[in-house]
Structures are given as C-alpha cells and as structure tokens.
Design a protein around this motif. Structure first.
Motif, mmCIF file in Angstrom:
data_model
loop_
_atom_site.group_PDB
_atom_site.id
_atom_site.type_symbol
_atom_site.label_atom_id
_atom_site.label_comp_id
_atom_site.label_asym_id
_atom_site.label_seq_id
_atom_site.Cartn_x
_atom_site.Cartn_y
_atom_site.Cartn_z
ATOM 1 N N MET A 1 -8.249 -7.705 -2.903
ATOM 2 C CA MET A 1 -7.166 -8.263 -2.099
ATOM 3 C C MET A 1 -7.734 -9.314 -1.157
ATOM 4 S SD MET A 1 -3.970 -7.042 -0.035
ATOM 5 C CE MET A 1 -3.350 -6.934 -1.651
ATOM 6 N N VAL A 6 -4.019 -10.139 3.848
ATOM 7 C CA VAL A 6 -4.048 -9.061 4.846
ATOM 8 C C VAL A 6 -3.780 -9.636 6.239
ATOM 9 C CG1 VAL A 6 -5.450 -7.256 5.918
ATOM 10 C CG2 VAL A 6 -5.551 -7.605 3.441
ATOM 11 N N TYR A 24 9.505 -4.760 3.073
ATOM 12 C CA TYR A 24 8.327 -5.258 2.358
ATOM 13 C C TYR A 24 8.675 -6.571 1.663
ATOM 14 C CZ TYR A 24 6.269 -0.604 2.950
ATOM 15 O OH TYR A 24 5.759 0.562 3.476
ATOM 16 N N ARG A 36 4.825 -5.444 -3.482
ATOM 17 C CA ARG A 36 3.736 -4.515 -3.801
ATOM 18 C C ARG A 36 2.434 -4.934 -3.115
ATOM 19 N NH1 ARG A 36 3.937 -0.464 -7.604
ATOM 20 N NH2 ARG A 36 5.809 -1.175 -8.619
ATOM 21 N N GLN A 37 2.175 -6.236 -3.089
ATOM 22 C CA GLN A 37 0.978 -6.744 -2.412
ATOM 23 C C GLN A 37 1.075 -6.525 -0.904
ATOM 24 O OE1 GLN A 37 -1.830 -7.500 -3.489
ATOM 25 N NE2 GLN A 37 -1.606 -8.220 -5.574
ATOM 26 N N GLY A 39 2.621 -4.023 0.495
ATOM 27 C CA GLY A 39 2.315 -2.605 0.659
ATOM 28 C C GLY A 39 0.828 -2.331 0.592
ATOM 29 N N ARG A 40 0.159 -2.971 -0.337
ATOM 30 C CA ARG A 40 -1.294 -2.805 -0.463
ATOM 31 C C ARG A 40 -1.990 -3.319 0.787
ATOM 32 N NH1 ARG A 40 -5.743 -0.881 -0.768
ATOM 33 N NH2 ARG A 40 -7.429 -1.858 -1.903
ATOM 34 N N ALA A 41 -1.582 -4.483 1.276
ATOM 35 C CA ALA A 41 -2.177 -5.036 2.497
ATOM 36 C C ALA A 41 -1.908 -4.127 3.688
ATOM 37 C CB ALA A 41 -1.645 -6.441 2.763
ATOM 38 N N SER A 43 -1.771 -0.992 3.708
ATOM 39 C CA SER A 43 -2.691 0.145 3.670
ATOM 40 C C SER A 43 -4.065 -0.209 4.238
ATOM 41 C CB SER A 43 -2.835 0.677 2.241
ATOM 42 O OG SER A 43 -3.609 -0.196 1.445
ATOM 43 N N LEU A 44 -4.346 -1.485 4.385
ATOM 44 C CA LEU A 44 -5.634 -1.935 4.904
ATOM 45 C C LEU A 44 -5.589 -2.309 6.385
ATOM 46 C CD1 LEU A 44 -6.595 -4.196 1.861
ATOM 47 C CD2 LEU A 44 -7.374 -1.854 2.337
ATOM 48 N N CYS A 64 3.933 7.271 4.396
ATOM 49 C CA CYS A 64 2.526 7.463 4.744
ATOM 50 C C CYS A 64 2.395 8.058 6.152
ATOM 51 C CB CYS A 64 1.785 6.128 4.651
ATOM 52 S SG CYS A 64 2.505 4.851 5.684
#
Length: 102
Positions: A1, A6, A24, A36-37, A39-41, A43-44, A64
């Motif tokens: 990523m 981020v 999102y 989706r990206q 959401g992934r970001a 998480s970081l 979460c």
C-alpha cells in the motif's frame, strides 16, 4: 500500500468533525481510489485518528476495535436510525480542493 494513500486517508479522516461521518466510498472518491483501499489504509492508521467517523455507505459503523464505534458515535451525538448512522443528517460534506491523485 502506498504511503501516499495512507497519508491522504489520514488527512481526510482527520478532517471529519465531531458529530459527522464520512463513508469509505466518499473518501475513496475524493482521493481517487477504491473504498476497499480506504479500508485497508484505515487499518494502518494510528489510534489518534477518529476512525469511528468512517462508516459504510448504508451507515453501518465499523466493526473493528472490539465493536466500539457505536458507543463512540453516540458519545459524539451522531444521529442514528436504529443501529446505523442517519447518513442524511450526519454526512460530512468536505470542502476545499480535492487532493491530486497519484
């Protein structure tokens, strides 16, 4: 990523004021990526970012963090319709220029 994505997600989430939410998808559209990206970001991101203010398009809070989002949303007085955020009333409409996409 990409660290750029981020950073862009962090900036967008940090700009959501207390009492408002963004989906999102809205964040994704703004920065030129997919939900989706985003959401992934998310998480970081570190704990200092108001992650609970980012919800699904239908107003469903994130699951979460041991399911803390509904309580945190309620603490901010975010309007709910049952277990979902009332998106019509709580949606944050970000102002200002859209950041350039990479």
């Amino acid at each position: 990523m990409s660290t750029d994505i981020v950073a862009e997600v962090r900036a967008e989430v940090a700009a959501i004021p207390a009492g408002s939410v963004a989906s999102y998808g809205a964040i994704a559209e703004r920065i030129g990526t997919s939900p989706r990206q985003v959401g992934r970001a998310m998480s970081l991101l570190d704990e200092g970012v108001p992650w609970w203010r980012v919800v699904h398009a239908d107003g469903t809070p994130a699951t979460c963090h041991q399911g803390q989002a509904p309580r945190l949303l309620a603490d901010e007085g975010i309007p709910m319709r049952g277990t979902r955020v009332d998106m019509r009333r709580a949606r944050h409409r970000r102002e200002g220029p859209v950041p350039p996409s990479s």
